[in-house]
Design a protein around this motif. Sequence first.
Motif, PDB file in Angstrom:
ATOM      1  N   LYS A  32     -19.638  51.927   1.806  1.00  0.00           N
ATOM      2  CA  LYS A  32     -20.086  53.207   2.347  1.00  0.00           C
ATOM      3  C   LYS A  32     -20.323  53.045   3.839  1.00  0.00           C
ATOM      4  N   THR A  33     -19.678  53.867   4.623  1.00  0.00           N
ATOM      5  CA  THR A  33     -19.915  53.853   6.068  1.00  0.00           C
ATOM      6  C   THR A  33     -20.567  55.175   6.451  1.00  0.00           C
ATOM      7  N   PRO A  34     -21.367  55.159   7.468  1.00  0.00           N
ATOM      8  CA  PRO A  34     -21.971  56.416   7.930  1.00  0.00           C
ATOM      9  C   PRO A  34     -20.875  57.425   8.292  1.00  0.00           C
ATOM     10  N   LYS A  35     -21.169  58.679   8.087  1.00  0.00           N
ATOM     11  CA  LYS A  35     -20.184  59.736   8.314  1.00  0.00           C
ATOM     12  C   LYS A  35     -19.633  59.700   9.739  1.00  0.00           C
ATOM     13  N   ALA A  36     -20.483  59.400  10.699  1.00  0.00           N
ATOM     14  CA  ALA A  36     -20.050  59.371  12.103  1.00  0.00           C
ATOM     15  C   ALA A  36     -19.065  58.229  12.384  1.00  0.00           C
ATOM     16  N   LEU A  37     -19.093  57.195  11.554  1.00  0.00           N
ATOM     17  CA  LEU A  37     -18.221  56.053  11.779  1.00  0.00           C
ATOM     18  C   LEU A  37     -17.005  56.020  10.861  1.00  0.00           C
ATOM     19  N   SER A  38     -16.951  56.854   9.862  1.00  0.00           N
ATOM     20  CA  SER A  38     -15.856  56.791   8.904  1.00  0.00           C
ATOM     21  C   SER A  38     -14.545  57.231   9.549  1.00  0.00           C
ATOM     22  N   GLY A  39     -13.457  56.622   9.078  1.00  0.00           N
ATOM     23  CA  GLY A  39     -12.125  56.956   9.583  1.00  0.00           C
ATOM     24  C   GLY A  39     -11.763  56.199  10.843  1.00  0.00           C
ATOM     25  N   PHE A  40     -11.353  56.951  11.851  1.00  0.00           N
ATOM     26  CA  PHE A  40     -10.854  56.347  13.088  1.00  0.00           C
ATOM     27  C   PHE A  40     -11.904  55.537  13.853  1.00  0.00           C
ATOM     28  N   PRO A  41     -13.168  55.994  13.954  1.00  0.00           N
ATOM     29  CA  PRO A  41     -14.148  55.185  14.707  1.00  0.00           C
ATOM     30  C   PRO A  41     -14.335  53.777  14.149  1.00  0.00           C
ATOM     31  N   ILE A  42     -14.408  53.637  12.831  1.00  0.00           N
ATOM     32  CA  ILE A  42     -14.591  52.303  12.269  1.00  0.00           C
ATOM     33  C   ILE A  42     -13.322  51.467  12.453  1.00  0.00           C
ATOM     34  N   ALA A  43     -12.172  52.123  12.469  1.00  0.00           N
ATOM     35  CA  ALA A  43     -10.914  51.406  12.737  1.00  0.00           C
ATOM     36  C   ALA A  43     -10.906  50.855  14.165  1.00  0.00           C
ATOM     37  N   MET A  44     -11.419  51.621  15.106  1.00  0.00           N
ATOM     38  CA  MET A  44     -11.473  51.151  16.493  1.00  0.00           C
ATOM     39  C   MET A  44     -12.468  50.003  16.651  1.00  0.00           C
ATOM     40  N   ILE A  45     -13.576  50.073  15.951  1.00  0.00           N
ATOM     41  CA  ILE A  45     -14.553  48.982  16.003  1.00  0.00           C
ATOM     42  C   ILE A  45     -13.945  47.716  15.401  1.00  0.00           C
ATOM     43  N   THR A  46     -13.244  47.876  14.283  1.00  0.00           N
ATOM     44  CA  THR A  46     -12.583  46.735  13.640  1.00  0.00           C
ATOM     45  C   THR A  46     -11.538  46.138  14.573  1.00  0.00           C
ATOM     46  N   ALA A  47     -10.747  46.982  15.214  1.00  0.00           N
ATOM     47  CA  ALA A  47      -9.728  46.504  16.153  1.00  0.00           C
ATOM     48  C   ALA A  47     -10.370  45.746  17.318  1.00  0.00           C
ATOM     49  N   SER A  48     -11.517  46.222  17.760  1.00  0.00           N
ATOM     50  CA  SER A  48     -12.233  45.547  18.851  1.00  0.00           C
ATOM     51  C   SER A  48     -12.657  44.141  18.446  1.00  0.00           C
ATOM     52  N   PHE A  49     -13.162  44.002  17.230  1.00  0.00           N
ATOM     53  CA  PHE A  49     -13.577  42.683  16.758  1.00  0.00           C
ATOM     54  C   PHE A  49     -12.377  41.745  16.593  1.00  0.00           C
ATOM     55  N   ILE A  50     -11.255  42.280  16.145  1.00  0.00           N
ATOM     56  CA  ILE A  50     -10.051  41.462  16.031  1.00  0.00           C
ATOM     57  C   ILE A  50      -9.618  40.969  17.412  1.00  0.00           C
ATOM     58  N   CYS A  51      -9.622  41.867  18.380  1.00  0.00           N
ATOM     59  CA  CYS A  51      -9.246  41.483  19.754  1.00  0.00           C
ATOM     60  C   CYS A  51     -10.189  40.417  20.314  1.00  0.00           C
ATOM     61  N   MET A  52     -11.480  40.570  20.034  1.00  0.00           N
ATOM     62  CA  MET A  52     -12.431  39.555  20.499  1.00  0.00           C
ATOM     63  C   MET A  52     -12.182  38.221  19.813  1.00  0.00           C
ATOM     64  N   ALA A  53     -11.813  38.246  18.549  1.00  0.00           N
ATOM     65  CA  ALA A  53     -11.534  36.998  17.834  1.00  0.00           C
ATOM     66  C   ALA A  53     -10.308  36.299  18.440  1.00  0.00           C
ATOM     67  N   PHE A  54      -9.297  37.054  18.806  1.00  0.00           N
ATOM     68  CA  PHE A  54      -8.098  36.455  19.411  1.00  0.00           C
ATOM     69  C   PHE A  54      -8.358  36.009  20.840  1.00  0.00           C
ATOM     70  N   LEU A  55      -9.365  36.571  21.481  1.00  0.00           N
ATOM     71  CA  LEU A  55      -9.716  36.181  22.846  1.00  0.00           C
ATOM     72  C   LEU A  55     -10.173  34.730  22.897  1.00  0.00           C
ATOM     73  N   VAL A  56     -10.674  34.219  21.791  1.00  0.00           N
ATOM     74  CA  VAL A  56     -11.106  32.823  21.726  1.00  0.00           C
ATOM     75  C   VAL A  56      -9.959  31.877  22.061  1.00  0.00           C
ATOM     76  N   PHE A  57      -8.742  32.270  21.665  1.00  0.00           N
ATOM     77  CA  PHE A  57      -7.577  31.411  21.903  1.00  0.00           C
ATOM     78  C   PHE A  57      -7.175  31.444  23.358  1.00  0.00           C
TER      79      PHE A  57
END
Length: 194
Positions: free
Chosen positions: A169-194
């Motif tokens: 369950k995600t908060p209504k304000a974060l469901s859909g595209f906003p949570i996808a953008m947050i997830t993408a941000s974390f993926i980018c930060m993880a790859f930044l380690v390399f």
Amino acid sequence: MAVLIAIILSAVLTNNFITKQTLGICPFLGVSKKTSSALGMGVAVTVVMVIATAVTYPIYDLMTYLHIEFLEIIFFIFIIASLVQMLEKIIQKVSPSLYNSMGIYLPLITTNCAVLGVTELVIGDMSHIIGDAAMNMGWAVLYALFAGIGFTLVMVIMSGLREKINYYKTPKALSGFPIAMITASFICMAFLVF
């Protein structure tokens, strides 16, 4: 051997087209809802990257010889569009379900800046990646292959995370595209380690 390792690590991890160069974001966000669609799109983009690089690299040499290299982007886009049209017809015949799941994003590979980016990148100065070795068509195609693998890797990671997020369950304000953008941000930060 050192050049091969440098190409693999650079294309897949450190200079990833999605996480570092932010190229190909449209299919990354649009097709990454299901892992099967993301994998199919990643493979399709990889195939187009490899074939486009194999075709455009010698054409650029010919264009340089004829002193018409200022037309490279027009030529490259025409070649990429032709390749995507052929690939679209093949996928439509071989796997209609994959063709339907990709929807509008399959023809958008034509304008995917990651595909054009790899063809432009390999004709430029790659000394920061391959060192003193001379860039040739073999290295260029190999770089395109691993750039496509890196693209596919990030697509599959994103789709797996998005599928997992759908179970929570995600908060209504974060469901859909906003949570996808947050997830993408974390993926980018993880790859930044390399």
